[in-house]
Design a protein around this motif. Structure first.
Motif, PDB file in Angstrom:
ATOM      1  N   CYS A  21      -3.256   0.534 -11.433  1.00 30.41           N
ATOM      2  CA  CYS A  21      -2.541  -0.858 -11.794  1.00 30.41           C
ATOM      3  C   CYS A  21      -1.045  -0.341 -12.161  1.00 30.41           C
ATOM      4  O   CYS A  21       0.155  -1.083 -11.899  1.00 30.41           O
ATOM      5  CB  CYS A  21      -3.054  -1.304 -12.901  1.00 30.41           C
ATOM      6  N   GLY A  22      -0.768   0.633 -12.859  1.00 34.99           N
ATOM      7  CA  GLY A  22       0.614   1.215 -13.363  1.00 34.99           C
ATOM      8  C   GLY A  22       1.353   1.641 -12.142  1.00 34.99           C
ATOM      9  O   GLY A  22       2.548   1.697 -12.200  1.00 34.99           O
ATOM     10  N   LEU A  23       0.578   2.094 -11.166  1.00 29.54           N
ATOM     11  CA  LEU A  23       1.613   2.682  -9.900  1.00 29.54           C
ATOM     12  C   LEU A  23       1.714   1.591  -8.789  1.00 29.54           C
ATOM     13  O   LEU A  23       2.285   1.882  -7.806  1.00 29.54           O
ATOM     14  CB  LEU A  23       0.731   3.849  -9.381  1.00 29.54           C
ATOM     15  N   SER A  24       1.305   0.342  -9.073  1.00 27.39           N
ATOM     16  CA  SER A  24       1.162  -0.681  -8.031  1.00 27.39           C
ATOM     17  C   SER A  24       2.596  -0.838  -7.684  1.00 27.39           C
ATOM     18  O   SER A  24       3.669  -1.130  -8.582  1.00 27.39           O
ATOM     19  CB  SER A  24       0.423  -2.036  -8.483  1.00 27.39           C
ATOM     20  N   LEU A  25       2.937  -1.211  -6.386  1.00 27.44           N
ATOM     21  CA  LEU A  25       4.395  -1.398  -5.962  1.00 27.44           C
ATOM     22  C   LEU A  25       4.438  -2.835  -5.662  1.00 27.44           C
ATOM     23  O   LEU A  25       5.690  -3.378  -5.388  1.00 27.44           O
ATOM     24  CB  LEU A  25       4.735  -0.512  -4.755  1.00 27.44           C
ATOM     25  N   ASN A  26       3.239  -3.678  -5.448  1.00 29.50           N
ATOM     26  CA  ASN A  26       3.650  -5.115  -5.139  1.00 29.50           C
ATOM     27  C   ASN A  26       2.483  -5.863  -5.586  1.00 29.50           C
ATOM     28  O   ASN A  26       1.347  -5.227  -6.341  1.00 29.50           O
ATOM     29  CB  ASN A  26       3.671  -5.342  -3.621  1.00 29.50           C
ATOM     30  N   ALA A  27       2.380  -7.088  -5.899  1.00 30.86           N
ATOM     31  CA  ALA A  27       1.528  -7.927  -6.352  1.00 30.86           C
ATOM     32  C   ALA A  27      -0.107  -7.792  -5.732  1.00 30.86           C
ATOM     33  O   ALA A  27      -0.880  -7.687  -6.672  1.00 30.86           O
ATOM     34  CB  ALA A  27       1.927  -9.252  -6.390  1.00 30.86           C
ATOM     35  N   PRO A  28      -0.003  -7.741  -4.493  1.00 29.17           N
ATOM     36  CA  PRO A  28      -1.312  -7.666  -3.947  1.00 29.17           C
ATOM     37  C   PRO A  28      -2.027  -6.352  -4.221  1.00 29.17           C
ATOM     38  O   PRO A  28      -3.255  -6.118  -4.588  1.00 29.17           O
ATOM     39  CB  PRO A  28      -1.066  -7.531  -2.258  1.00 29.17           C
ATOM     40  N   MET A  29      -1.222  -5.090  -4.536  1.00 33.86           N
ATOM     41  CA  MET A  29      -1.740  -3.985  -4.673  1.00 33.86           C
ATOM     42  C   MET A  29      -2.161  -4.066  -6.179  1.00 33.86           C
ATOM     43  O   MET A  29      -3.393  -3.564  -6.814  1.00 33.86           O
ATOM     44  CB  MET A  29      -0.831  -2.801  -4.827  1.00 33.86           C
ATOM     45  N   LEU A  30      -1.433  -4.874  -7.331  1.00 32.19           N
ATOM     46  CA  LEU A  30      -1.841  -4.933  -8.494  1.00 32.19           C
ATOM     47  C   LEU A  30      -3.140  -5.557  -8.776  1.00 32.19           C
ATOM     48  O   LEU A  30      -4.101  -5.391  -9.474  1.00 32.19           O
ATOM     49  CB  LEU A  30      -0.577  -5.534  -9.267  1.00 32.19           C
ATOM     50  N   THR A  31      -3.288  -6.869  -7.912  1.00 27.31           N
ATOM     51  CA  THR A  31      -4.373  -7.448  -7.960  1.00 27.31           C
ATOM     52  C   THR A  31      -5.572  -7.026  -7.494  1.00 27.31           C
ATOM     53  O   THR A  31      -6.681  -6.898  -8.299  1.00 27.31           O
ATOM     54  CB  THR A  31      -4.128  -8.968  -7.020  1.00 27.31           C
ATOM     55  N   ALA A  32      -5.637  -6.088  -6.567  1.00 23.08           N
ATOM     56  CA  ALA A  32      -6.801  -5.266  -6.142  1.00 23.08           C
ATOM     57  C   ALA A  32      -7.228  -4.412  -7.200  1.00 23.08           C
ATOM     58  O   ALA A  32      -8.310  -4.018  -7.267  1.00 23.08           O
ATOM     59  CB  ALA A  32      -6.464  -4.542  -4.727  1.00 23.08           C
ATOM     60  N   ALA A  33      -6.143  -3.621  -7.514  1.00 19.65           N
ATOM     61  CA  ALA A  33      -6.411  -2.686  -8.790  1.00 19.65           C
ATOM     62  C   ALA A  33      -7.052  -3.256 -10.054  1.00 19.65           C
ATOM     63  O   ALA A  33      -7.999  -2.811 -10.636  1.00 19.65           O
ATOM     64  CB  ALA A  33      -5.290  -2.057  -9.394  1.00 19.65           C
ATOM     65  N   ARG A  34      -6.501  -4.488 -10.331  1.00 24.06           N
ATOM     66  CA  ARG A  34      -7.276  -5.161 -11.379  1.00 24.06           C
ATOM     67  C   ARG A  34      -8.781  -5.694 -10.968  1.00 24.06           C
ATOM     68  O   ARG A  34      -9.642  -5.658 -11.832  1.00 24.06           O
ATOM     69  CB  ARG A  34      -6.492  -6.524 -11.742  1.00 24.06           C
ATOM     70  N   LEU A  35      -9.050  -5.846  -9.910  1.00 22.42           N
ATOM     71  CA  LEU A  35     -10.426  -6.413  -9.191  1.00 22.42           C
ATOM     72  C   LEU A  35     -11.261  -5.149  -9.588  1.00 22.42           C
ATOM     73  O   LEU A  35     -12.335  -5.247 -10.080  1.00 22.42           O
ATOM     74  CB  LEU A  35     -10.272  -6.792  -8.038  1.00 22.42           C
ATOM     75  N   LEU A  36     -10.793  -3.994  -9.244  1.00 25.75           N
ATOM     76  CA  LEU A  36     -11.406  -2.726  -9.386  1.00 25.75           C
ATOM     77  C   LEU A  36     -11.837  -2.408 -10.776  1.00 25.75           C
ATOM     78  O   LEU A  36     -12.781  -1.960 -11.215  1.00 25.75           O
ATOM     79  CB  LEU A  36     -10.867  -1.656  -8.734  1.00 25.75           C
ATOM     80  N   GLN A  37     -10.514  -2.569 -11.543  1.00 30.31           N
ATOM     81  CA  GLN A  37     -10.866  -2.680 -12.986  1.00 30.31           C
ATOM     82  C   GLN A  37     -11.903  -3.200 -13.841  1.00 30.31           C
ATOM     83  O   GLN A  37     -12.401  -2.978 -14.738  1.00 30.31           O
ATOM     84  CB  GLN A  37      -9.394  -2.857 -13.804  1.00 30.31           C
ATOM     85  N   GLY A  38     -11.876  -4.537 -13.373  1.00 32.84           N
ATOM     86  CA  GLY A  38     -12.974  -5.716 -13.858  1.00 32.84           C
ATOM     87  C   GLY A  38     -14.334  -5.028 -13.517  1.00 32.84           C
ATOM     88  O   GLY A  38     -15.360  -5.300 -14.191  1.00 32.84           O
ATOM     89  N   ILE A  39     -14.427  -4.690 -12.289  1.00 31.80           N
ATOM     90  CA  ILE A  39     -15.886  -4.277 -12.128  1.00 31.80           C
ATOM     91  C   ILE A  39     -16.141  -2.962 -12.792  1.00 31.80           C
ATOM     92  O   ILE A  39     -17.495  -3.124 -13.210  1.00 31.80           O
ATOM     93  CB  ILE A  39     -15.772  -3.618 -10.232  1.00 31.80           C
ATOM     94  N   GLY A  40     -15.374  -1.916 -13.213  1.00 34.37           N
ATOM     95  CA  GLY A  40     -15.446  -1.131 -14.197  1.00 34.37           C
ATOM     96  C   GLY A  40     -15.820  -1.394 -15.683  1.00 34.37           C
ATOM     97  O   GLY A  40     -16.912  -1.325 -16.352  1.00 34.37           O
ATOM     98  N   GLY A  41     -15.021  -2.525 -15.893  1.00 35.28           N
ATOM     99  CA  GLY A  41     -15.534  -3.217 -17.407  1.00 35.28           C
ATOM    100  C   GLY A  41     -16.619  -4.040 -17.459  1.00 35.28           C
ATOM    101  O   GLY A  41     -17.306  -4.012 -18.328  1.00 35.28           O
ATOM    102  N   ALA A  42     -17.062  -4.900 -16.177  1.00 33.56           N
ATOM    103  CA  ALA A  42     -18.403  -5.409 -16.104  1.00 33.56           C
ATOM    104  C   ALA A  42     -19.456  -4.575 -16.520  1.00 33.56           C
ATOM    105  O   ALA A  42     -20.385  -5.210 -17.046  1.00 33.56           O
ATOM    106  CB  ALA A  42     -18.512  -6.214 -14.971  1.00 33.56           C
TER     107      ALA A  42
END
Length: 478
Positions: A91-112
């Protein structure tokens, strides 16, 4: 590794992970304008950054219990933290919105996987006579995370960069991984049950669609016909899951657990109570920033008294529950929460800050006592063999209640505001005051959900191991 060492450190392990997960639910909201400017997009287009995290939580939670039973709590919890931490870096290294969205999706899976698996480890480690103290400690981060998110996010963005919001998880995650390696017990189910793939598809799609609709409610223009159709589809998927689960031996979520009276009242009663409470993290910053004209960071600081009161509450909850019992505490405390919500209708320009701080302290104390009580009562009559399923169901309903609470807070405020421009400060403040009164009444009425409790319910938790709990109703069939 001794049992005493596990009991000493396990609550810290779970609390640390839950704090990261709950903090990231709200911390990004404050940074959206800065992220949009950095990535050269409009703030509105970054809504997916927030919703992707919520959706992955809704999808991932139901399967977490099955994974813990199959692969063990230590492995699944460790993978969840590692995945969450790695996704935070992305998330912190994301260069654009799609990369950030995908990283947040992965982050949510871990959080779940953190919340239900962490609770499961606590439930299986501590006897019921010690469960209240352990859960009381663990629930604090879940309460203060959403309250501190806007504050921490605002300060980080003001002083450093929005990317630091995600990098702050790295050292916390590494410490948590070390503690998992040292002190997380490895519990597994004695009987391997197959994954209910059809049930997973039905329930996950239904909850994800419903969570998405609630998350975007009031923030995007959505065609009414489309919204109704999507709402109908989500409800149909959930009803289909209920029908499907009643006809198989190993459903994804065994709804028969709701036959256990204390579990049913705790989960469903807590769900109803959160309908009023869930809108506060959204409405209070609006009141402080619009009604009082405070900047974002000062508004965030006014949320901290509630977090402090939540931490100190753990000193009083065991004594209160032992003295008065779950029934009386939940009935009275729910009314107190409703009254406290209504008090915020008195806050306006010129209101002494000391009074606002007192309201915040009261809110944090009563909320913390409420959910600490509910989260322990839910397992009072649940057997060890059903603890994994109970934790998964409880976490799923809690996630949905958070979305429902936010949506109801938005709906009530928008209804009172009508067509008045949101730039009209006086009218917006008046609408917020009316919303607080309405949510107060909803919360007070939700206390009726706990009237069906019995005086002795939960005594195996509140009064120690010498009290024999009542025999639970069978949960083997629907």
């Amino acid at each position: 590794m001794t049992s005493s060492a596990i009991k000493r450190y396990l609550p810290w392990v779970v609390a640390t992970a839950l704090f990261m997960e709950q903090l990231d639910t709200t911390i990004v909201n404050t940074a959206i304008p800065s992220i949009a400017a950095s990535l050269n997009v409009t703030p509105l287009s970054l809504k997916s950054v927030v919703t992707s995290y919520i959706l992955s939580l809704a999808v991932g939670i139901p399967i977490s219990g099955w994974m813990a039973d199959r692969f063990g709590t230590r492995r699944v919890f460790g993978i969840a933290i590692a995945l969450f931490t790695f996704a935070s870096v992305l998330c912190g290294l994301s260069l654009n919105a799609p990369m950030l969205t995908a990283a947040r999706l992965l982050q949510g899976i871990g959080g779940a996987m953190m919340m239900p698996v962490g609770r499961l480890a606590i439930i299986r480690t501590f006897p019921k006579s010690e469960l209240l103290g352990a859960m009381n400690f663990v629930i604090i981060p879940a309460l203060i995370g959403p309250l501190l998110g806007p504050t921490i996010g605002g300060l980080i963005v003001h002083w450093v960069s929005w990317r630091a919001i995600f990098f702050v998880n790295v050292p916390v995650g590494l410490v948590a991984l070390y503690l998992v390696y040292r002190y997380m017990p490895d519990y597994r189910a004695t009987e391997r049950r197959p994954l209910d793939v059809i049930g997973f598809i039905l329930f996950s799609c239904g909850t994800a669609l419903l969570s998405w609709l609630l998350e975007i409610f009031g923030e995007h223009t959505l065609d009414p016909t489309t919204a109704v159709l999507m709402l109908g589809l989500s409800v149909a998927l959930l009803v289909a899951y209920g029908w499907h689960a009643s006809g198989i031996e190993f459903p994804l979520l065994r709804l028969a657990l709701f036959r256990i009276r204390t579990f049913r009242i705790a989960v469903l009663g807590g769900f109803v109570t959160r309908l009023g409470v869930g809108g506060l993290p959204f409405l209070l910053p609006l009141l402080y920033q619009i009604g009082l004209g405070l900047p974002v960071w000062k508004s965030g600081l006014l949320m901290m008294p509630a977090a402090l009161a939540a931490m100190f509450m753990k000193l009083f909850a065991p004594r209160l529950l032992a003295r008065f019992g779950y029934r009386q505490v939940l009935i009275v405390n729910t009314v107190c929460i409703g009254v406290t919500i209504g008090m915020f209708a008195l806050v306006k320009a010129g209101t002494p800050l000391a009074m606002i701080v007192v309201f915040g302290l009261m809110q944090g104390f009563f909320n913390s006592l409420q959910f600490s009580s509910i989260n322990t009562l839910a397992y009072a009559d649940v057997s060890q063999t059903d603890s994994s399923m109970a934790s998964t169901i409880s976490s799923s309903f809690q996630q949905l209640s958070m979305s429902f609470g936010l949506a109801i807070g938005t709906l009530v405020t928008a209804w009172f505001l009508g067509d008045v421009p949101q730039s009209d400060r006086a009218m917006v403040t008046g609408a917020l005051h009316n919303a607080f009164v309405a949510l107060s009444m909803v919360t007070i009425l939700s206390s009726l959900a706990f009237w069906s409790l019995r005086r002795e319910d939960g005594e195996s938790i509140s009064k120690g191991a010498n009290v024999k709990p009542p025999a639970p109703e069978p949960a083997s069939t629907l």
